[in-house]
Design a protein around this motif. Structure first.
Motif, PDB file in Angstrom:
ATOM      1  N   GLY A 314       0.788  -1.231   0.000  1.00 57.30           N
ATOM      2  CA  GLY A 314       0.000   0.000   0.000  1.00 57.30           C
ATOM      3  C   GLY A 314       0.818   1.278   0.000  1.00 57.30           C
ATOM      4  N   SER A 315       2.147   1.187   0.081  1.00 52.49           N
ATOM      5  CA  SER A 315       2.985   2.387   0.115  1.00 52.49           C
ATOM      6  C   SER A 315       2.939   3.118  -1.219  1.00 52.49           C
ATOM      7  CB  SER A 315       4.432   2.013   0.445  1.00 52.49           C
ATOM      8  OG  SER A 315       5.270   3.160   0.357  1.00 52.49           O
ATOM      9  N   ALA A 316       2.864   4.447  -1.139  1.00 54.23           N
ATOM     10  CA  ALA A 316       2.869   5.278  -2.341  1.00 54.23           C
ATOM     11  C   ALA A 316       4.281   5.733  -2.708  1.00 54.23           C
ATOM     12  CB  ALA A 316       1.976   6.496  -2.127  1.00 54.23           C
ATOM     13  N   MET A 317       5.264   5.333  -1.914  1.00 55.80           N
ATOM     14  CA  MET A 317       6.645   5.706  -2.206  1.00 55.80           C
ATOM     15  C   MET A 317       7.160   4.890  -3.392  1.00 55.80           C
ATOM     16  SD  MET A 317       8.238   6.239   1.584  1.00 55.80           S
ATOM     17  CE  MET A 317       7.200   6.940   2.884  1.00 55.80           C
ATOM     18  N   THR A 318       8.008   5.517  -4.184  1.00 58.43           N
ATOM     19  CA  THR A 318       8.501   4.902  -5.417  1.00 58.43           C
ATOM     20  C   THR A 318       9.054   3.510  -5.155  1.00 58.43           C
ATOM     21  OG1 THR A 318       9.056   7.066  -6.338  1.00 58.43           O
ATOM     22  CG2 THR A 318      10.121   5.150  -7.330  1.00 58.43           C
ATOM     23  N   ARG A 319       8.579   2.561  -5.940  1.00 59.45           N
ATOM     24  CA  ARG A 319       9.005   1.172  -5.807  1.00 59.45           C
ATOM     25  C   ARG A 319      10.182   0.919  -6.754  1.00 59.45           C
ATOM     26  NH1 ARG A 319       4.953  -4.007  -6.928  1.00 59.45           N
ATOM     27  NH2 ARG A 319       6.564  -5.640  -6.999  1.00 59.45           N
ATOM     28  N   ILE A 320      11.187   0.208  -6.254  1.00 55.92           N
ATOM     29  CA  ILE A 320      12.380  -0.097  -7.027  1.00 55.92           C
ATOM     30  C   ILE A 320      12.413  -1.591  -7.330  1.00 55.92           C
ATOM     31  CG2 ILE A 320      14.905  -0.052  -7.075  1.00 55.92           C
ATOM     32  CD1 ILE A 320      13.586   2.692  -7.201  1.00 55.92           C
ATOM     33  N   LYS A 321      12.488  -1.904  -8.613  1.00 59.47           N
ATOM     34  CA  LYS A 321      12.553  -3.311  -9.022  1.00 59.47           C
ATOM     35  C   LYS A 321      13.899  -3.912  -8.690  1.00 59.47           C
ATOM     36  CE  LYS A 321      12.014  -6.274 -13.125  1.00 59.47           C
ATOM     37  NZ  LYS A 321      11.743  -6.275 -14.595  1.00 59.47           N
ATOM     38  N   ASN A 322      14.945  -3.103  -8.892  1.00 61.61           N
ATOM     39  CA  ASN A 322      16.289  -3.641  -8.670  1.00 61.61           C
ATOM     40  C   ASN A 322      17.293  -2.496  -8.554  1.00 61.61           C
ATOM     41  OD1 ASN A 322      18.225  -5.641  -8.353  1.00 61.61           O
ATOM     42  ND2 ASN A 322      18.587  -5.870 -10.543  1.00 61.61           N
ATOM     43  N   ILE A 323      18.308  -2.702  -7.715  1.00 66.03           N
ATOM     44  CA  ILE A 323      19.486  -1.838  -7.700  1.00 66.03           C
ATOM     45  C   ILE A 323      20.521  -2.557  -8.546  1.00 66.03           C
ATOM     46  CG2 ILE A 323      21.254  -0.737  -6.289  1.00 66.03           C
ATOM     47  CD1 ILE A 323      19.250  -0.933  -3.939  1.00 66.03           C
ATOM     48  N   GLU A 324      20.772  -2.035  -9.736  1.00 71.74           N
ATOM     49  CA  GLU A 324      21.511  -2.792 -10.734  1.00 71.74           C
ATOM     50  C   GLU A 324      23.019  -2.669 -10.615  1.00 71.74           C
ATOM     51  OE1 GLU A 324      20.376  -3.825 -15.235  1.00 71.74           O
ATOM     52  OE2 GLU A 324      20.979  -1.750 -14.946  1.00 71.74           O
ATOM     53  N   GLY A 325      23.486  -1.568 -10.067  1.00 72.00           N
ATOM     54  CA  GLY A 325      24.932  -1.375  -9.990  1.00 72.00           C
ATOM     55  C   GLY A 325      25.277   0.086 -10.207  1.00 72.00           C
ATOM     56  N   ARG A 326      26.510   0.341 -10.621  1.00 70.46           N
ATOM     57  CA  ARG A 326      26.962   1.702 -10.857  1.00 70.46           C
ATOM     58  C   ARG A 326      26.959   2.014 -12.346  1.00 70.46           C
ATOM     59  NH1 ARG A 326      32.385   1.645  -9.474  1.00 70.46           N
ATOM     60  NH2 ARG A 326      32.357   3.777 -10.232  1.00 70.46           N
ATOM     61  N   CYS A 327      26.904   3.297 -12.645  1.00 67.77           N
ATOM     62  CA  CYS A 327      26.939   3.713 -14.052  1.00 67.77           C
ATOM     63  C   CYS A 327      28.218   3.225 -14.729  1.00 67.77           C
ATOM     64  CB  CYS A 327      26.850   5.239 -14.151  1.00 67.77           C
ATOM     65  SG  CYS A 327      25.225   5.915 -13.735  1.00 67.77           S
ATOM     66  N   ASP A 328      29.308   3.156 -13.969  1.00 66.50           N
ATOM     67  CA  ASP A 328      30.573   2.665 -14.519  1.00 66.50           C
ATOM     68  C   ASP A 328      30.501   1.180 -14.849  1.00 66.50           C
ATOM     69  OD1 ASP A 328      31.659   5.120 -14.364  1.00 66.50           O
ATOM     70  OD2 ASP A 328      32.973   4.723 -12.670  1.00 66.50           O
ATOM     71  N   ASP A 329      29.440   0.502 -14.361  1.00 66.07           N
ATOM     72  CA  ASP A 329      29.263  -0.916 -14.647  1.00 66.07           C
ATOM     73  C   ASP A 329      28.415  -1.156 -15.896  1.00 66.07           C
ATOM     74  OD1 ASP A 329      30.688  -1.326 -12.326  1.00 66.07           O
ATOM     75  OD2 ASP A 329      28.915  -1.614 -11.091  1.00 66.07           O
ATOM     76  N   VAL A 330      27.968  -0.086 -16.539  1.00 65.53           N
ATOM     77  CA  VAL A 330      27.262  -0.209 -17.815  1.00 65.53           C
ATOM     78  C   VAL A 330      28.320  -0.336 -18.913  1.00 65.53           C
ATOM     79  CG1 VAL A 330      25.674   0.866 -19.442  1.00 65.53           C
ATOM     80  CG2 VAL A 330      25.318   1.169 -16.980  1.00 65.53           C
ATOM     81  N   LEU A 331      28.338  -1.475 -19.586  1.00 67.22           N
ATOM     82  CA  LEU A 331      29.339  -1.700 -20.623  1.00 67.22           C
ATOM     83  C   LEU A 331      28.967  -0.963 -21.901  1.00 67.22           C
ATOM     84  CD1 LEU A 331      29.936  -5.543 -20.133  1.00 67.22           C
ATOM     85  CD2 LEU A 331      30.868  -3.610 -18.831  1.00 67.22           C
ATOM     86  N   LYS A 332      29.956  -0.687 -22.713  1.00 71.31           N
ATOM     87  CA  LYS A 332      29.727  -0.002 -23.987  1.00 71.31           C
ATOM     88  C   LYS A 332      30.371  -0.827 -25.094  1.00 71.31           C
ATOM     89  CE  LYS A 332      29.243   4.713 -22.195  1.00 71.31           C
ATOM     90  NZ  LYS A 332      27.844   4.830 -22.566  1.00 71.31           N
ATOM     91  N   PHE A 333      29.528  -1.486 -25.882  1.00 69.37           N
ATOM     92  CA  PHE A 333      30.005  -2.280 -27.003  1.00 69.37           C
ATOM     93  C   PHE A 333      29.700  -1.555 -28.311  1.00 69.37           C
ATOM     94  CE2 PHE A 333      29.364  -6.556 -24.589  1.00 69.37           C
ATOM     95  CZ  PHE A 333      30.526  -6.308 -23.868  1.00 69.37           C
ATOM     96  N   VAL A 343      25.236  -1.597 -22.728  1.00 63.23           N
ATOM     97  CA  VAL A 343      24.817  -2.948 -22.350  1.00 63.23           C
ATOM     98  C   VAL A 343      24.775  -2.989 -20.827  1.00 63.23           C
ATOM     99  CG1 VAL A 343      25.331  -5.413 -22.458  1.00 63.23           C
ATOM    100  CG2 VAL A 343      25.882  -3.940 -24.412  1.00 63.23           C
ATOM    101  N   PHE A 344      23.575  -2.991 -20.256  1.00 62.97           N
ATOM    102  CA  PHE A 344      23.420  -2.903 -18.804  1.00 62.97           C
ATOM    103  C   PHE A 344      23.893  -4.172 -18.120  1.00 62.97           C
ATOM    104  CE2 PHE A 344      20.389   0.253 -20.387  1.00 62.97           C
ATOM    105  CZ  PHE A 344      20.765   1.356 -19.630  1.00 62.97           C
ATOM    106  N   SER A 345      24.457  -3.977 -16.929  1.00 60.75           N
ATOM    107  CA  SER A 345      25.092  -5.082 -16.216  1.00 60.75           C
ATOM    108  C   SER A 345      24.120  -6.209 -15.891  1.00 60.75           C
ATOM    109  CB  SER A 345      25.752  -4.575 -14.932  1.00 60.75           C
ATOM    110  OG  SER A 345      24.809  -3.898 -14.116  1.00 60.75           O
ATOM    111  N   ASP A 346      22.841  -5.885 -15.725  1.00 65.00           N
ATOM    112  CA  ASP A 346      21.860  -6.913 -15.407  1.00 65.00           C
ATOM    113  C   ASP A 346      21.777  -7.957 -16.519  1.00 65.00           C
ATOM    114  OD1 ASP A 346      20.098  -7.817 -13.434  1.00 65.00           O
ATOM    115  OD2 ASP A 346      18.368  -7.147 -14.575  1.00 65.00           O
ATOM    116  N   TYR A 347      21.894  -7.501 -17.790  1.00 66.49           N
ATOM    117  CA  TYR A 347      21.898  -8.431 -18.921  1.00 66.49           C
ATOM    118  C   TYR A 347      23.071  -9.403 -18.819  1.00 66.49           C
ATOM    119  CZ  TYR A 347      18.865  -4.879 -21.139  1.00 66.49           C
ATOM    120  OH  TYR A 347      17.868  -3.986 -21.430  1.00 66.49           O
ATOM    121  N   ILE A 348      24.236  -8.852 -18.463  1.00 65.30           N
ATOM    122  CA  ILE A 348      25.454  -9.659 -18.374  1.00 65.30           C
ATOM    123  C   ILE A 348      25.338 -10.677 -17.244  1.00 65.30           C
ATOM    124  CG2 ILE A 348      27.938  -9.599 -17.955  1.00 65.30           C
ATOM    125  CD1 ILE A 348      27.210  -8.401 -20.633  1.00 65.30           C
TER     126      ILE A 348
END
Length: 428
Positions: A314-333, A343-348
């Protein structure tokens, strides 16, 4: 006596705020944030020479800063004329001696773990500590006539954590510098009702010969990996909860339904969108309770995924599905069109861990635009082949060119650093 009364009032303020926030509508949350920020601006930010320049503006007119800017301006941001060099010396000495009791002019000081390349420094007063304790107890712990026995595994202790000891909590810090095995006997003797540790540490505890049976298990400090969650939950037969806290504030916690919500009753969290179609954003944090070291429009280098589905709690506060990591952990191919593709780390992570049930530990590091190093335990030809095929299929789906893979064995151990399983070292 006066200080004790002030601490008690601060504790009650934090506790009641946590209890009240669970029942607020979105409209009331927004109104409360506006009212709280105006009071924060009038009563706190005017004491900061850095922020007093903006003291008559609304929040949107304050600058967005990051850790480097915050640390470079520590002396002018804090409201108590504290000197970064002196505070840092005390914090570093505490880390070296493992004695975390020394204070700086009556304020508790501590360091972040520095996974972003430079360490953060935080300073809090006794009243801020008391309010934090009241809030986290109100948010995470039910009322009980018996003390909650809290075992806390982390890289460093702090007076902020020790201040939780009291009528409702018996708190014991377990130093990760000693390793897991050295702490097992003491952990068994303490027999915690609540176990708090990074996800990778919780996994090692779950796989150890410990006899504990906590009623609550909470992951902190790093991304909670899916495979770690499964092992922990199977061992203790309870659902793992999460607390998202850093030097910039206590930002989110699991609700009664087991979902993560931002603590928008104490923080204003704006979204810097990374990929709005998938709900990925980096949080810009304004902590409305920090009076010694104000945190205003502080951009974190984290990737969060928003979940717009209403929560059954019932909370109206923003719900977070996942804390995925840091921006530096987003790969660039390199994409098939020639342009760089995120390429987001969750995919990897999902691709690697689904490659084999035998995988116990791994780390993927992008070392160059078209090269990745994959460290794995155990290192077996079949696992290497499965990971290679899985990543090639992922690259095909994302329309990117598969990089060159190098595989290496990685030891199975828990260290002092936060666990990062996907890292980008090369520039984008």
């Amino acid at each position: 006596m006066i200080n004790k009364v002030k601490r008690l009032l601060a504790f009650l303020k934090g506790y009641l705020l946590a209890k009240r926030g669970k029942h607020l509508s979105r409209e009331k949350i927004d109104k409360m944030q506006l009212k709280a920020f105006n009071a924060f601006r009038r009563n706190v930010l005017v004491k900061s020479s850095f922020y007093s320049l903006y003291s008559t503006d609304n929040l949107a007119q304050f600058p967005v800063i990051n850790k480097a800017i915050h640390m470079n301006n520590f002396d002018t941001i804090n409201t108590q004329e504290l000197v970064k060099k002196d505070a840092l010396n005390i914090a570093i000495q505490s880390e070296r001696s493992r004695n975390f009791k020394p204070e700086y002019k009556g304020f508790s000081v501590g360091l972040s773990s520095g996974t972003s390349g430079n360490r953060g420094l935080f300073v809090v007063s006794e009243q801020e500590q008391a309010q934090w304790v009241g809030y986290i107890i109100g948010k995470m712990l039910p009322l009980s006539i018996k003390k909650h026995r809290v075992a806390f595994f982390l890289r460093a202790n702090n007076n902020l954590y020790q201040s939780a000891n009291g009528l409702m909590i018996s708190f014991q810090f377990f130093d990760l510098i000693n390793g897991i095995s050295a702490n097992i006997d003491e952990l068994n003797n303490f027999s915690p009702t609540l176990l708090i540790a990074p996800g990778s540490v919780l996994r090692r505890i779950a796989q150890s010969p410990t006899r504990i049976s906590p009623s609550r298990v909470i992951a902190v400090a790093e991304v909670l990996e899916h495979e770690d969650r499964q092992i922990i939950e199977q061992r203790f037969n309870i659902k793992v909860e999460q607390i998202y806290q850093c030097t910039e504030g206590f930002l989110a916690a699991s609700c009664s339904a087991g979902n993560l919500h931002l603590n928008e009753d104490t923080c204003i969290i704006e979204k810097q969108w990374l990929d709005k179609s998938t709900g990925r954003f980096s949080p810009i944090v304004t902590d409305l309770r920090r009076t010694t070291q104000p945190v205003v429009r502080y951009l974190l280098d984290d990737v969060l995924i928003e979940d717009t589905t209403p929560c059954e709690c019932g909370s109206a506060m923003t719900r977070i599905k996942n804390i995925e990591g840091r921006c530096d952990d987003v790969l660039k191919f390199k994409g098939i069109t020639g342009a760089d593709v995120d390429v987001f780390s969750d995919y990897i992570r999902n691709t690697i861990i689904s490659s084999s049930d035998e995988i116990e530990h791994y780390k993927l590091t992008q070392t160059d635009k078209n090269k990745v190093l994959i460290e794995i335990h155990p290192l077996k030809p079949k696992i290497i082949n499965n990971i290679t095929q899985g990543l090639d299929n992922l690259c095909l789906r994302l329309s990117v060119i598969s990089p060159e893979y190098t595989f290496k064995a990685i030891p199975l151990k828990v260290g002092m650093e936060k666990q990062r399983r996907v890292v980008r070292l090369c520039n984008g």
